[in-house]
Design a protein around this motif. Structure first.
Motif, short mmCIF file in Angstrom:
data_model
loop_
_atom_site.label_atom_id
_atom_site.label_comp_id
_atom_site.label_asym_id
_atom_site.label_seq_id
_atom_site.Cartn_x
_atom_site.Cartn_y
_atom_site.Cartn_z
N HIS A 22 47.75 50.34 29.09
CA HIS A 22 48.10 49.80 27.80
C HIS A 22 47.71 50.82 26.65
CE1 HIS A 22 48.03 47.02 24.17
NE2 HIS A 22 49.23 46.64 24.79
N PRO A 23 48.30 50.97 25.78
CA PRO A 23 47.90 51.91 24.50
C PRO A 23 46.46 51.39 24.06
CG PRO A 23 50.23 51.37 24.25
CD PRO A 23 49.63 50.40 25.23
N SER A 24 45.95 50.37 24.10
CA SER A 24 44.73 49.79 23.65
C SER A 24 43.81 50.43 24.69
CB SER A 24 44.61 48.63 23.32
OG SER A 24 44.56 47.77 24.80
N GLY A 25 43.92 50.53 25.83
CA GLY A 25 43.12 51.10 26.68
C GLY A 25 42.11 49.93 27.41
N GLN A 26 42.73 48.75 26.98
CA GLN A 26 41.89 47.48 27.54
C GLN A 26 42.64 46.92 28.88
OE1 GLN A 26 38.88 46.58 26.05
NE2 GLN A 26 39.42 48.48 25.13
N GLN A 27 43.51 47.36 29.22
CA GLN A 27 44.24 46.81 30.62
C GLN A 27 45.14 47.80 30.90
OE1 GLN A 27 47.33 43.48 30.08
NE2 GLN A 27 47.30 43.81 27.99
N VAL A 28 45.50 47.47 32.27
CA VAL A 28 46.34 48.25 33.11
C VAL A 28 47.41 47.26 33.83
CG1 VAL A 28 44.99 50.22 33.76
CG2 VAL A 28 45.23 48.46 35.12
N ALA A 29 48.69 47.71 34.15
CA ALA A 29 49.87 47.03 34.56
C ALA A 29 49.78 47.82 35.78
CB ALA A 29 50.96 46.71 33.78
N PHE A 30 50.30 47.12 37.03
CA PHE A 30 50.44 47.69 38.32
C PHE A 30 51.22 46.88 39.14
CE2 PHE A 30 46.54 45.07 38.85
CZ PHE A 30 46.58 44.52 40.04
N LEU A 31 52.02 47.69 40.16
CA LEU A 31 52.89 46.88 41.07
C LEU A 31 52.02 46.61 42.35
CD1 LEU A 31 56.01 49.04 40.83
CD2 LEU A 31 55.68 46.96 39.72
N ALA A 32 52.27 45.76 42.94
CA ALA A 32 51.71 45.21 44.38
C ALA A 32 52.67 44.18 45.18
CB ALA A 32 50.23 44.62 44.16
N ASP A 33 52.70 44.63 46.32
CA ASP A 33 53.42 43.91 47.53
C ASP A 33 52.58 42.89 48.27
OD1 ASP A 33 55.37 42.59 49.17
OD2 ASP A 33 56.18 44.56 49.82
N GLN A 34 52.55 41.65 48.07
CA GLN A 34 51.57 40.98 48.91
C GLN A 34 51.91 40.74 50.17
OE1 GLN A 34 52.52 36.95 46.51
NE2 GLN A 34 52.37 36.29 48.84
#
Length: 218
Positions: A22-34
């Motif tokens: 995220h531009p704020s540097g406070q979180q990330v998004a990611f993909l995952a297959d359970q």
């Protein structure tokens, strides 16, 4: 730097991929297959976010296949692609596939918005405009390939480039006021062109196949 923080656990075995900040540097998004350990199921990645304070959220669990994660430059939205996975087609006993769509999820919370729900083509990878008001992508249309853009969040899709041609290898300058791309037509190999972001002021930069086309009719 190094950290002694314990790994985050969601009670399931995940392999995070395609991380985006995220531009704020406070979180990330990611993909995952359970279900990645289940050999009887096809790939079906969902979207998760993880913050630097170690809180994790699952954003999707709808049976679709998700990808192409991008945060908007202003940090308000997470864009992603969504399509029918093979497991969904099998479980619903369909004899056809489904649409490839481009969606945005408000970072502050709320329902996702399908930007291409009323558009019949299939969008390519998303590129956010610096002002976060549009997302650009390419798409095939009637044997041609062109650049399109969709307004955010009101989902108005418009075609940017036009003409009997196939646009490829599109690249933008940092400010996204100018773009360069290849143009292929039915009777000539591709060459490099440049234009303004709205497709106007087009100029041809290369004539790489001059000797060939002088001798061979296509």
């Amino acid at each position: 730097g190094a950290t002694n923080a314990e790994p985050i656990s969601l009670g399931m075995a995940l392999r995070p991929t395609a991380l985006v900040w995220h531009p704020s540097g406070q979180q990330v998004a990611f993909l995952a297959d359970q279900n990645w350990r289940d050999e009887t199921k096809f790939e079906r990645p969902d979207i998760f976010t993880a913050s630097v304070d170690r809180s994790v959220k699952r954003l999707t669990d709808d049976g679709h296949v998700h990808g192409d994660l991008k945060f908007s430059p202003d940090g308000k939205y997470l864009s992603y692609s969504r399509n029918f996975g093979t497991d969904m087609i099998v479980s619903k006993k369909l004899n056809h596939g489904g649409p490839d769509d481009l969606l945005i999820q408000p970072v502050a919370g709320g329902e996702p918005i399908n930007l291409t729900a009323n558009w019949d083509l299939e969008p390519g990878p998303a590129i956010w405009a610096p002002d976060s008001r549009h997302i650009y992508f390419s798409a095939a249309k009637g044997g041609e390939n062109h650049l399109f853009r969709v307004s955010v969040p009101d989902a108005r899709v418009e075609q940017v480039t036009k003409g009997p041609r196939r646009i490829g290898s599109i690249t933008f300058d940092k400010a996204m006021t100018t773009m360069a791309y290849t143009v292929s037509v039915h009777d000539a190999p591709p060459d490099v062109y440049v234009s303004k972001i709205d497709g106007s002021g087009e100029r041809r930069l290369s004539d790489a196949h001059r000797d060939f086309t002088a001798e061979v009719a296509l």
